[in-house]
Design a protein around this motif. Structure first.
Motif, PDB file in Angstrom:
ATOM      1  N   UNK A  10       0.841  -1.188   0.000  1.00  0.00           N
ATOM      2  CA  UNK A  10       0.000   0.000   0.000  1.00  0.00           C
ATOM      3  C   UNK A  10       0.886   1.251   0.000  1.00  0.00           C
ATOM      4  N   UNK A  11       1.958   1.212   0.777  1.00  0.00           N
ATOM      5  CA  UNK A  11       2.866   2.354   0.841  1.00  0.00           C
ATOM      6  C   UNK A  11       3.439   2.713  -0.518  1.00  0.00           C
ATOM      7  N   UNK A  12       3.773   1.703  -1.304  1.00  0.00           N
ATOM      8  CA  UNK A  12       4.302   1.954  -2.646  1.00  0.00           C
ATOM      9  C   UNK A  12       3.280   2.690  -3.495  1.00  0.00           C
ATOM     10  N   UNK A  27      11.046   7.684   0.988  1.00  0.00           N
ATOM     11  CA  UNK A  27      10.626   6.321   1.310  1.00  0.00           C
ATOM     12  C   UNK A  27      11.520   5.827   2.446  1.00  0.00           C
ATOM     13  N   UNK A  28      10.927   5.539   3.581  1.00  0.00           N
ATOM     14  CA  UNK A  28      11.687   5.052   4.739  1.00  0.00           C
ATOM     15  C   UNK A  28      11.328   3.599   4.973  1.00  0.00           C
ATOM     16  N   UNK A  32      15.511  -2.829   1.176  1.00  0.00           N
ATOM     17  CA  UNK A  32      16.083  -1.980   0.132  1.00  0.00           C
ATOM     18  C   UNK A  32      14.960  -1.487  -0.785  1.00  0.00           C
ATOM     19  N   UNK A  33      14.758  -0.185  -0.843  1.00  0.00           N
ATOM     20  CA  UNK A  33      13.669   0.378  -1.642  1.00  0.00           C
ATOM     21  C   UNK A  33      14.176   1.109  -2.883  1.00  0.00           C
ATOM     22  N   UNK A  34      15.427   0.857  -3.279  1.00  0.00           N
ATOM     23  CA  UNK A  34      15.987   1.515  -4.451  1.00  0.00           C
ATOM     24  C   UNK A  34      15.217   1.156  -5.724  1.00  0.00           C
ATOM     25  N   UNK A  35      14.834  -0.118  -5.850  1.00  0.00           N
ATOM     26  CA  UNK A  35      14.088  -0.524  -7.043  1.00  0.00           C
ATOM     27  C   UNK A  35      12.734   0.177  -7.091  1.00  0.00           C
TER      28      UNK A  35
END
Length: 289
Positions: A10-12, A27-28, A32-35
């Motif tokens: 949902x956050x995405x 984005x915290x 790993x949220x680089x992608x």
């Protein structure tokens, strides 16, 4: 406009929605949220997306993140506390607390306190807490048993812990709203709906009840469920809707105000839960509001 939120799913979708509106988005996340960041940039052509590390199961990580954030960002318009896990652990966190309660509730509780001054500086600003309809099943009372690790990981105790974490979240949102009245900072909570995310898939690993619980959830989701995109709409609504300017201390379902669980109206109990939360989050005197 700058927004900060945690976790994907949902956050995405919330991030994607805000980025498409031109927001600067942080984005915290522990993962790993680089992608995710790069995909959002590609889809929205908004380069103002940043990913940072945050582990809500560690108060040290929360404090390190808040210090870094305040040192690099000049404002915070929207804080979306969206993190959530559905299964706890028999092993306590490094802070000696229940994993599920710390990630779902106490970590965001501490983070919000540490960013209050920046939210006030950026006012009018908004805090959005993701709760759940399961908050109605919560049985919080004014003692410590809900913050310490259970000696069982049964499906019942997991449901009970999850429900209590979401009730505590709703209560905290309400008290933040009261304490921040007249500051220009609003605080509201929401139920996103029955959304098929990974958070509930973890339940099938508990005590070999997965096939039953998964089948039940899939049936319910087939008839009543939402896609992840649909599940992000109430969060986005609370973050950006101009009709909600100045609205605070409310609970929302499907972008509409909704009645709260009975325990949320017990002011004495709610105040005791707040004070316990301050103690467990190890807030310093000057950090309390």
């Amino acid at each position: 406009m700058l927004s900060l939120f945690t976790r994907v799913g949902i956050g995405y979708q919330v991030c994607l929605n805000l980025a498409s509106r031109g927001c600067r988005v942080i984005i915290a996340d522990k993962d790993d949220s680089e992608k995710s960041k790069n995909r959002i940039i590609a889809l929205t052509q908004n380069p103002n997306i940043i990913s940072k590390y945050l582990d809500l199961s560690s108060f040290k990580s929360v404090r390190d993140f808040a210090d870094d954030f305040k040192g690099t960002e000049g404002r915070l318009d929207i804080l979306v506390n969206n993190a959530g896990i559905s299964v706890s652990s028999l092993k306590p966190t490094e802070d000696g607390l229940d994993l599920l309660m710390q990630v779902n509730y106490l970590g965001p509780f501490l983070l919000t306190h540490l960013l209050i001054d920046l939210l006030k500086k950026s006012a009018p600003s908004r805090i959005v807490f993701t709760s759940s309809c399961l908050a109605f099943l919560g049985d919080l009372k004014s003692n410590d048993v809900y913050f310490t690790t259970s000696n069982s990981c049964s499906s019942f105790t997991t449901l009970n812990s999850y429900s209590n974490s979401k009730l505590a979240t709703l209560i905290a949102s309400d008290i933040f709203a009261k304490k921040l009245k007249y500051t220009g900072v609003t605080s509201n909570s929401l139920h996103p709906g029955l959304v098929l995310t990974n958070i509930f898939k973890a339940l099938k690993k508990i005590e070999n009840t997965g096939s039953i619980s998964e089948m039940f959830f899939n049936i319910c989701h087939f008839f009543f469920g939402k896609s992840i995109w649909e599940g992000a709409q109430t969060t986005t609504h609370l973050a950006v809707c101009e009709d909600l300017d100045g609205v605070t201390g409310e609970y929302f379902w499907d972008c509409r105000r909704f009645v709260k669980p009975r325990r949320a109206y017990d002011e004495e109990m709610c105040q005791k839960i707040w004070e316990l939360s301050e103690n467990h989050a190890k807030l310093l005197p000057h950090e309390k509001i």
